[in-house]
Design an enzyme around this catalytic site. Structure first.
Site, PDB file in Angstrom:
ATOM      1  N   GLY A  85       0.839  -1.208   0.000  1.00 31.39           N
ATOM      2  CA  GLY A  85       0.000   0.000   0.000  1.00 31.39           C
ATOM      3  C   GLY A  85       0.867   1.249   0.000  1.00 31.39           C
ATOM      4  O   GLY A  85       1.949   1.252   0.581  1.00 31.39           O
ATOM      5  N   ARG A  95      -0.609  -6.890  -4.551  1.00 34.38           N
ATOM      6  CA  ARG A  95      -0.891  -8.288  -4.890  1.00 34.38           C
ATOM      7  C   ARG A  95       0.233  -8.802  -5.770  1.00 34.38           C
ATOM      8  O   ARG A  95       0.077  -9.747  -6.530  1.00 34.38           O
ATOM      9  CB  ARG A  95      -2.233  -8.403  -5.609  1.00 34.38           C
ATOM     10  CG  ARG A  95      -2.331  -7.467  -6.753  1.00 34.38           C
ATOM     11  CD  ARG A  95      -3.471  -7.523  -7.654  1.00 34.38           C
ATOM     12  NE  ARG A  95      -3.065  -6.849  -8.868  1.00 34.38           N
ATOM     13  CZ  ARG A  95      -2.679  -5.587  -8.953  1.00 34.38           C
ATOM     14  NH1 ARG A  95      -2.643  -4.833  -7.877  1.00 34.38           N
ATOM     15  NH2 ARG A  95      -2.295  -5.061 -10.089  1.00 34.38           N
ATOM     16  N   ASP A 139       5.774  -4.551   5.872  1.00 40.07           N
ATOM     17  CA  ASP A 139       6.194  -5.892   6.300  1.00 40.07           C
ATOM     18  C   ASP A 139       6.086  -6.941   5.184  1.00 40.07           C
ATOM     19  O   ASP A 139       6.990  -7.754   5.004  1.00 40.07           O
ATOM     20  CB  ASP A 139       5.444  -6.335   7.563  1.00 40.07           C
ATOM     21  CG  ASP A 139       3.925  -6.231   7.425  1.00 40.07           C
ATOM     22  OD1 ASP A 139       3.457  -5.683   6.404  1.00 40.07           O
ATOM     23  OD2 ASP A 139       3.211  -6.709   8.330  1.00 40.07           O
ATOM     24  N   THR A 165       5.208   2.459   5.980  1.00 42.39           N
ATOM     25  CA  THR A 165       3.795   2.105   6.213  1.00 42.39           C
ATOM     26  C   THR A 165       3.168   3.127   7.146  1.00 42.39           C
ATOM     27  O   THR A 165       3.802   3.565   8.108  1.00 42.39           O
ATOM     28  CB  THR A 165       3.595   0.697   6.819  1.00 42.39           C
ATOM     29  OG1 THR A 165       2.250   0.606   7.302  1.00 42.39           O
ATOM     30  CG2 THR A 165       4.512   0.380   7.961  1.00 42.39           C
ATOM     31  N   ASP A 169       0.950   2.305   9.084  1.00 39.51           N
ATOM     32  CA  ASP A 169       0.584   1.555  10.289  1.00 39.51           C
ATOM     33  C   ASP A 169       1.678   1.588  11.367  1.00 39.51           C
ATOM     34  O   ASP A 169       1.412   1.282  12.518  1.00 39.51           O
ATOM     35  CB  ASP A 169       0.311   0.075   9.954  1.00 39.51           C
ATOM     36  CG  ASP A 169      -0.750  -0.099   8.891  1.00 39.51           C
ATOM     37  OD1 ASP A 169      -1.549   0.831   8.694  1.00 39.51           O
ATOM     38  OD2 ASP A 169      -0.774  -1.169   8.242  1.00 39.51           O
ATOM     39  N   ASP A 193       4.064  -0.515  11.826  1.00 36.61           N
ATOM     40  CA  ASP A 193       4.159  -1.828  12.467  1.00 36.61           C
ATOM     41  C   ASP A 193       5.400  -2.628  12.061  1.00 36.61           C
ATOM     42  O   ASP A 193       5.414  -3.850  12.160  1.00 36.61           O
ATOM     43  CB  ASP A 193       2.880  -2.645  12.175  1.00 36.61           C
ATOM     44  CG  ASP A 193       2.655  -2.868  10.686  1.00 36.61           C
ATOM     45  OD1 ASP A 193       3.396  -2.288   9.873  1.00 36.61           O
ATOM     46  OD2 ASP A 193       1.739  -3.629  10.324  1.00 36.61           O
ATOM     47  N   ARG A 235      -4.338  -2.016  10.576  1.00 39.23           N
ATOM     48  CA  ARG A 235      -4.325  -3.490  10.597  1.00 39.23           C
ATOM     49  C   ARG A 235      -4.254  -4.017  12.030  1.00 39.23           C
ATOM     50  O   ARG A 235      -5.090  -3.640  12.814  1.00 39.23           O
ATOM     51  CB  ARG A 235      -3.143  -4.006   9.790  1.00 39.23           C
ATOM     52  CG  ARG A 235      -3.623  -4.477   8.467  1.00 39.23           C
ATOM     53  CD  ARG A 235      -2.644  -5.204   7.621  1.00 39.23           C
ATOM     54  NE  ARG A 235      -3.203  -5.157   6.296  1.00 39.23           N
ATOM     55  CZ  ARG A 235      -2.578  -4.775   5.216  1.00 39.23           C
ATOM     56  NH1 ARG A 235      -1.312  -4.450   5.281  1.00 39.23           N
ATOM     57  NH2 ARG A 235      -3.193  -4.741   4.073  1.00 39.23           N
TER      58      ARG A 235
HETATM   59  O1  F6P Z   1      -1.067  -1.345   5.611  1.00 38.66           O
HETATM   60  C1  F6P Z   1      -1.595  -0.108   5.255  1.00 38.66           C
HETATM   61  C2  F6P Z   1      -3.096  -0.167   5.160  1.00 38.66           C
HETATM   62  O2  F6P Z   1      -3.566   1.116   4.825  1.00 38.66           O
HETATM   63  C3  F6P Z   1      -3.806  -0.718   6.398  1.00 38.66           C
HETATM   64  O3  F6P Z   1      -3.882   0.225   7.444  1.00 38.66           O
HETATM   65  C4  F6P Z   1      -5.128  -1.130   5.817  1.00 38.66           C
HETATM   66  O4  F6P Z   1      -5.710  -2.174   6.554  1.00 38.66           O
HETATM   67  C5  F6P Z   1      -4.745  -1.636   4.450  1.00 38.66           C
HETATM   68  O5  F6P Z   1      -3.495  -1.051   4.121  1.00 38.66           O
HETATM   69  C6  F6P Z   1      -5.733  -1.311   3.363  1.00 38.66           C
HETATM   70  O6  F6P Z   1      -5.294  -1.911   2.193  1.00 38.66           O
HETATM   71  P1  F6P Z   1      -5.940  -1.676   0.760  1.00 38.66           P
HETATM   72  O7  F6P Z   1      -5.287  -0.465   0.165  1.00 38.66           O
HETATM   73  O8  F6P Z   1      -5.626  -2.915   0.027  1.00 38.66           O
HETATM   74  O9  F6P Z   1      -7.412  -1.451   0.951  1.00 38.66           O
END
Ligand code: F6P
Length: 362
Positions: free
Chosen positions: A11, A75, A116, A138, A140, A142, A184
């Site tokens: 992301g 992906r 990660d 990120t 997050d 994390d 997350r």
């Molecule tokens: O890991 C970053 C993040 O924004 C998370 O906080 C969230 O759960 C996820 O990615 C959302 O992913 P996507 O862009 O696939 O909806």
């Protein structure tokens, strides 16, 4: 060092462009080295148009821009890639193909900017001989081994601003406002924004909550004449006797998508109190926009440090912030355990001292 590659995976997060710019400027100025970018993560090695030269012109003016000029994909795992074989969708390990494509590029180093998931892929590619260097990204926050990832500060500012805005309307209408935030399985965004925005309740994945404790906090506020409450709820938060809420199941290609706990919490509050309740899901707004000065500063330092590490041949390592200095650590060390909120640390303690409820009180 003659030629290095750079890609962004997973992301997006504000500050990716600042890293790319720092890599390009450092490589050209300090090492007279060519830089090539690969589009949409590791897919860039398999796509005939996946390569993009990165000269000074390409990185001019990108420092304040959110997103990534290289594109990204969450992906694009070469070890589990969705491909069409004989007209059918199948999941295949295409890592040998990717490694061969990387070898053909004659790269002295490949700088991978990711969270990660992307860093784990990088470690696996390193084990197959790819000269990888990681840069932790990120919103997050994390990733272990580093005090902070870039992107987190910008997301935190966005989340805090949302809480500030909800405060004024909550107070006017005497309502409970539930704000569902990303992160997350880590509660950093909710914890930091919740404290910074003066939330009354913070629910994070690291502290399973009792619905009754949440309602108790809201009702105590009402009894004290405070007819509104603000809740910062992590998307990964879960009730003590319940499960995390997902909006989409995962598979070999996609990680499961969290989402929906905010509505469940809002519904419980409305059904069990007299309080009118509204729910906001902040969503991808947290990932967008111009990086804060802190994120530009950190991302720039990470990019320059990653390039210096490439010149030293420090492969299989990741740049990290420790005690205010950018250092480098083995990718393996960063990936050994995911980073989570320390529930006995001073940040949670401070929130409790201020009367913020985590829903774990009896
Ligand atoms: O890991 C970053 C993040 O924004 C998370 O906080 C969230 O759960 C996820 O990615 C959302 O992913 P996507 O862009 O696939 O909806």
């Amino acid at each position: 060092m003659k030629k290095i590659g750079v890609l962004t995976g997973g992301g997006d997060a504000p500050g990716l462009n600042a890293v790319i710019r720092a890599v390009v400027k450092t490589a050209i100025r300090s090492y007279d080295c060519e830089v090539v970018g690969f589009r949409d993560g590791f897919d860039g090695f398999l796509n005939p148009e996946g390569e993009m030269p990165l000269r000074r012109e390409e990185v001019r003016g990108i420092l304040p821009r959110g997103g990534t000029i290289l594109g990204t994909a969450n992906r694009g795992n070469p070890f589990a890639r969705e491909v069409i074989r004989d007209g059918k969708r199948v999941i295949e390990d295409t890592s040998d193909e990717v490694v061969a494509a990387i070898e053909k590029e004659n790269l002295d180093a490949l700088i991978v900017i990711g969270g990660d998931g992307t860093l784990k892929i990088s470690q696996e590619l390193f084990e197959k001989g790819v000269p990888v260097i990681g840069v932790p990204k990120t919103i997050d926050n994390d990733v272990n081994g580093t005090e902070v990832t870039f992107g987190f500060d910008t997301a935190l500012c966005t989340a805090t601003e949302a809480i500030d805005k909800l405060h004024t309307t909550a107070e006017s209408h005497h309502r409970v406002m539930v704000l569902e935030l990303m992160g997350r399985d880590a509660g950093f965004i909710s914890l930091h924004a919740g404290v910074a925005g003066g939330a009354d309740v913070i629910l994070i994945p690291e502290i399973p909550f009792h619905y009754k404790a949440v309602v108790g906090k809201i009702m105590r506020r009402v009894e004290n004449g405070r007819h509104f409450s603000i809740l910062a709820v992590s998307e990964g938060a879960k009730p003590l006797e319940g499960k995390q809420v997902f909006s989409r199941a995962g598979n070999e290609v996609y990680v499961p998508r969290l989402g929906g706990i905010g509505y469940q919490v809002g519904q419980y509050i409305e059904e069990n109190t007299e309080q009118e309740t509204r729910v906001t899901v902040l969503g991808h707004i947290q990932r967008g926009g111009s990086p804060t000065p802190f994120d530009r500063w950190l991302a720039t330092r990470y990019g320059a440090a990653a390039t210096r590490l490439a010149a030293k041949g420090g492969f299989g390592r990741m740049v990290a912030l420790q005690y205010g200095e950018v250092v480098d650590i083995p990718l393996e060390e960063a990936l050994a355990t995911p980073k989570r909120v320390n529930i006995n640390g001073d940040a949670v303690r401070t929130a409790r001292d201020l009367g913020i409820c985590f829903g774990d009180e009896k």
